[in-house]
Design a protein around this motif. Structure first.
Motif, PDB file in Angstrom:
ATOM      1  N   ILE A 391       0.912  -1.194  -0.066  1.00  0.00           N
ATOM      2  CA  ILE A 391       0.190   0.017  -0.024  1.00  0.00           C
ATOM      3  C   ILE A 391       0.881   1.255  -0.128  1.00  0.00           C
ATOM      4  O   ILE A 391       0.772   2.367  -0.743  1.00  0.00           O
ATOM      5  N   GLU A 392       1.868   1.312   0.925  1.00  0.00           N
ATOM      6  CA  GLU A 392       2.874   2.292   0.721  1.00  0.00           C
ATOM      7  C   GLU A 392       3.359   2.702  -0.616  1.00  0.00           C
ATOM      8  O   GLU A 392       3.726   3.844  -1.275  1.00  0.00           O
ATOM      9  N   PHE A 393       3.690   1.486  -1.300  1.00  0.00           N
ATOM     10  CA  PHE A 393       4.313   1.403  -2.324  1.00  0.00           C
ATOM     11  C   PHE A 393       3.654   2.040  -3.856  1.00  0.00           C
ATOM     12  O   PHE A 393       3.687   2.735  -4.586  1.00  0.00           O
ATOM     13  N   ALA A 394       2.389   1.387  -3.704  1.00  0.00           N
ATOM     14  CA  ALA A 394       1.353   1.574  -4.587  1.00  0.00           C
ATOM     15  C   ALA A 394       0.216   2.843  -4.314  1.00  0.00           C
ATOM     16  O   ALA A 394      -0.350   3.321  -5.141  1.00  0.00           O
ATOM     17  N   GLY A 395       0.344   3.284  -3.085  1.00  0.00           N
ATOM     18  CA  GLY A 395      -0.666   4.374  -2.671  1.00  0.00           C
ATOM     19  C   GLY A 395      -1.781   3.859  -2.044  1.00  0.00           C
ATOM     20  O   GLY A 395      -2.086   2.802  -2.222  1.00  0.00           O
ATOM     21  N   VAL A 396      -2.258   4.729  -1.329  1.00  0.00           N
ATOM     22  CA  VAL A 396      -3.481   4.508  -0.474  1.00  0.00           C
ATOM     23  C   VAL A 396      -4.778   4.576  -1.488  1.00  0.00           C
ATOM     24  O   VAL A 396      -5.036   5.875  -1.472  1.00  0.00           O
ATOM     25  N   HIS A 397      -5.441   3.712  -1.801  1.00  0.00           N
ATOM     26  CA  HIS A 397      -6.687   3.481  -2.304  1.00  0.00           C
ATOM     27  C   HIS A 397      -7.842   4.246  -1.368  1.00  0.00           C
ATOM     28  O   HIS A 397      -7.640   3.971  -0.177  1.00  0.00           O
ATOM     29  N   GLU A 398      -8.640   4.985  -2.057  1.00  0.00           N
ATOM     30  CA  GLU A 398      -9.523   5.814  -1.258  1.00  0.00           C
ATOM     31  C   GLU A 398     -10.566   4.947  -0.496  1.00  0.00           C
ATOM     32  O   GLU A 398     -10.772   5.057   0.740  1.00  0.00           O
ATOM     33  N   SER A 399     -10.677   3.679  -1.137  1.00  0.00           N
ATOM     34  CA  SER A 399     -11.792   2.699  -0.433  1.00  0.00           C
ATOM     35  C   SER A 399     -10.998   2.249   0.817  1.00  0.00           C
ATOM     36  O   SER A 399     -11.768   1.868   1.917  1.00  0.00           O
ATOM     37  N   ILE A 400      -9.847   1.975   0.969  1.00  0.00           N
ATOM     38  CA  ILE A 400      -9.270   1.429   2.054  1.00  0.00           C
ATOM     39  C   ILE A 400      -8.551   2.592   2.999  1.00  0.00           C
ATOM     40  O   ILE A 400      -8.046   1.939   4.009  1.00  0.00           O
ATOM     41  N   ARG A 401      -8.772   3.722   2.773  1.00  0.00           N
ATOM     42  CA  ARG A 401      -8.233   4.772   3.657  1.00  0.00           C
ATOM     43  C   ARG A 401      -8.676   4.665   5.027  1.00  0.00           C
ATOM     44  O   ARG A 401      -7.691   4.767   5.902  1.00  0.00           O
ATOM     45  N   PRO A 402      -9.791   4.475   5.469  1.00  0.00           N
ATOM     46  CA  PRO A 402     -10.181   4.243   6.761  1.00  0.00           C
ATOM     47  C   PRO A 402      -9.514   2.948   7.382  1.00  0.00           C
ATOM     48  O   PRO A 402      -9.109   3.424   8.453  1.00  0.00           O
ATOM     49  N   TYR A 403      -9.341   2.172   6.697  1.00  0.00           N
ATOM     50  CA  TYR A 403      -8.734   1.033   7.466  1.00  0.00           C
ATOM     51  C   TYR A 403      -7.032   1.120   7.674  1.00  0.00           C
ATOM     52  O   TYR A 403      -6.615   0.771   8.659  1.00  0.00           O
ATOM     53  N   TYR A 404      -6.666   1.731   6.569  1.00  0.00           N
ATOM     54  CA  TYR A 404      -5.252   2.022   6.720  1.00  0.00           C
ATOM     55  C   TYR A 404      -4.952   2.816   7.675  1.00  0.00           C
ATOM     56  O   TYR A 404      -4.022   2.684   8.399  1.00  0.00           O
ATOM     57  N   GLN A 405      -5.901   4.133   7.914  1.00  0.00           N
ATOM     58  CA  GLN A 405      -5.393   4.853   8.945  1.00  0.00           C
ATOM     59  C   GLN A 405      -5.802   4.547  10.279  1.00  0.00           C
ATOM     60  O   GLN A 405      -5.002   5.007  11.252  1.00  0.00           O
ATOM     61  N   THR A 406      -6.636   3.462  10.309  1.00  0.00           N
ATOM     62  CA  THR A 406      -6.896   2.811  11.763  1.00  0.00           C
ATOM     63  C   THR A 406      -5.684   2.293  12.043  1.00  0.00           C
ATOM     64  O   THR A 406      -5.312   2.280  13.513  1.00  0.00           O
ATOM     65  N   THR A 407      -4.906   1.536  11.099  1.00  0.00           N
ATOM     66  CA  THR A 407      -3.596   0.798  11.609  1.00  0.00           C
ATOM     67  C   THR A 407      -2.480   1.638  11.553  1.00  0.00           C
ATOM     68  O   THR A 407      -1.644   1.493  12.444  1.00  0.00           O
TER      69      THR A 407
END
Length: 413
Positions: A391-407
């Motif tokens: 995800i860091e390499f390819a960029g944070v897709h908008e759909s998974i942003r809430p899950y990524y930010q939680t972690t």
């Protein structure tokens, strides 16, 4: 003075090591039929006869290695009672050894003094075999060679050479028996006919454990590993039920019991409960998925990332043709050429085997034909965590942003 002192804590465990993989119990439970068949295949040795070559197969964690160590220990003990039997056992694990040459070198070095080891390169294969026959003949008597995880070997040479070494005149004093152990159920079919006739002289199949058999295994280890009343009544049945779900794998069931025990000890409580088992299962599953995803190729991770983003948008189950546009977008973003549709489907099948996703076959008959639908099998938050580097390499897709930010906190697209 630091408060982190170390004091012995034996409140739950009597012998924690009894739950570890290398522990071999005095008796094996839950494998009666397999042990009887295996015992019969080894019987010629105690009669002073030429040993049979034996092939064991079954999925990981179904007792093949444990049964081998258990019976060979009994065989060695009983053979020592007879003056006319000289028995030696050599066991190596072929994980990391992908050729007959490497296996032969390992066997030679296992038999030789540390000061006389040979290197993994620089010798013709025929010379390495010559070294091996010389070492085996110096031992003499009956020698059992155990090749665990034999399916890691990519060529058949050593599986043909060892069983036929004596009949081919390479050995004069030693009688060799080969035991091959495979986790790959299809490995036997990949062998040439001449190798199969030698290696598979006697075959023993180890099916997955069922829940009842796993309860016997776990109860036996409980008696050795834990103090009386250290486990709540439902802990063993629950661990066995989960183990039966996990392909009948005794190792996974034992790992679950061990992790539950460690969690209870960390909490300094007097008893392991079903809550500890549930927590342990979640942790082990999380660790397994994290490890599995870490071993994936770049494209497999990008395909999983594409499916994960669709899952976050509630667009799963999804066909591969629906996953592909998102996968291609991610490939473009990182500057790599997308795989063909067929290779992408292969990666989806591998992800399903890993247990990260589920793949369900659909059949719409003449109108729609057969196809597969894919969805995450694991918790979305867990998969996002496992895909952190991708995800860091390819960029944070908008759909998974809430899950990524939680972690991980804020992320940039």
């Amino acid at each position: 003075m630091s408060s982190f002192s170390f004091d012995r804590d034996n409140s739950l465990y009597k012998n924690r090591d009894a739950l570890l993989e290398e522990y071999t119990p005095n008796n094996l439970v839950g494998r009666d039929d397999e042990l009887e068949e295996y015992h019969a295949a080894l019987q010629p040795i105690i009669n002073g006869e030429a040993p049979s070559n034996i092939f064991l197969y079954g999925k990981s964690g179904v007792g093949k290695t444990a049964a081998t160590r258990f019976l060979l220990k009994r065989l060695q003990d009983d053979a020592a009672k007879y003056d006319d039997i000289s028995l030696n056992v050599i066991e190596i694990n072929c994980d990391g050894l992908n050729s007959s040459y490497q296996v032969a070198v390992r066997l030679v070095n296992t038999l030789r003094d540390p000061s006389e080891q040979i290197s993994n390169t620089g010798y013709p294969q025929a010379q390495v075999y010559s070294f091996l026959w010389k070492e085996l003949d110096q031992i003499g008597g009956t020698v059992i060679v155990v090749l665990d995880e034999v399916d890691h070997i990519n060529d058949n040479s050593i599986l043909y050479q060892i069983p036929r070494a004596r009949s081919n005149g390479y050995l004069e004093h030693a009688k060799i028996g080969l035991i091959g152990i495979s986790n790959d159920l299809s490995f036997r079919d990949s062998l040439s006919a001449k190798v199969r006739s030698s290696l598979c002289e006697k075959e023993v199949s180890f099916p997955p454990y069922d829940a009842t058999e796993l309860q016997k295994v776990l109860s036996q280890r409980e008696q050795v590993a834990f103090h009386e009343s250290a486990l709540a009544e439902d802990v063993i049945p629950l661990c066995a039920a989960y183990g039966a779900q996990d392909a009948g794998d005794a190792r996974q069931a034992l790992d679950l019991l061990l992790e539950a025990g460690d969690l209870a000890r960390k909490e300094a409580v007097e008893q392991v409960t079903d809550e500890h088992v549930q927590e342990a299962r979640e942790k082990l599953e999380r660790d397994r998925i994290m490890e599995g995803v870490a071993d994936l190729t770049e494209h497999a991770r990008l395909i999983l990332y594409a499916l994960t983003s669709l899952e976050a948008e509630e667009k799963t189950p999804a066909r591969s043709r629906d996953i592909r546009p998102r996968y291609e977008q991610l490939c473009n973003h990182v500057g790599t050429e997308p795989l063909t549709s067929r290779r992408m489907r292969d990666h989806l099948a591998d992800l399903a085997m890993l247990g990260v996703i589920s793949s369900t076959e659909k059949n719409e008959g003449m109108s729609g034909g057969k196809y597969r639908e894919h969805a995450l099998k694991q918790d979305l938050q867990l998969v996002v965590s496992a895909l952190e580097e991708t995800i860091e390499f390819a960029g944070v897709h908008e759909s998974i942003r809430p899950y990524y930010q939680t972690t991980f906190g804020d992320g940039e697209e």
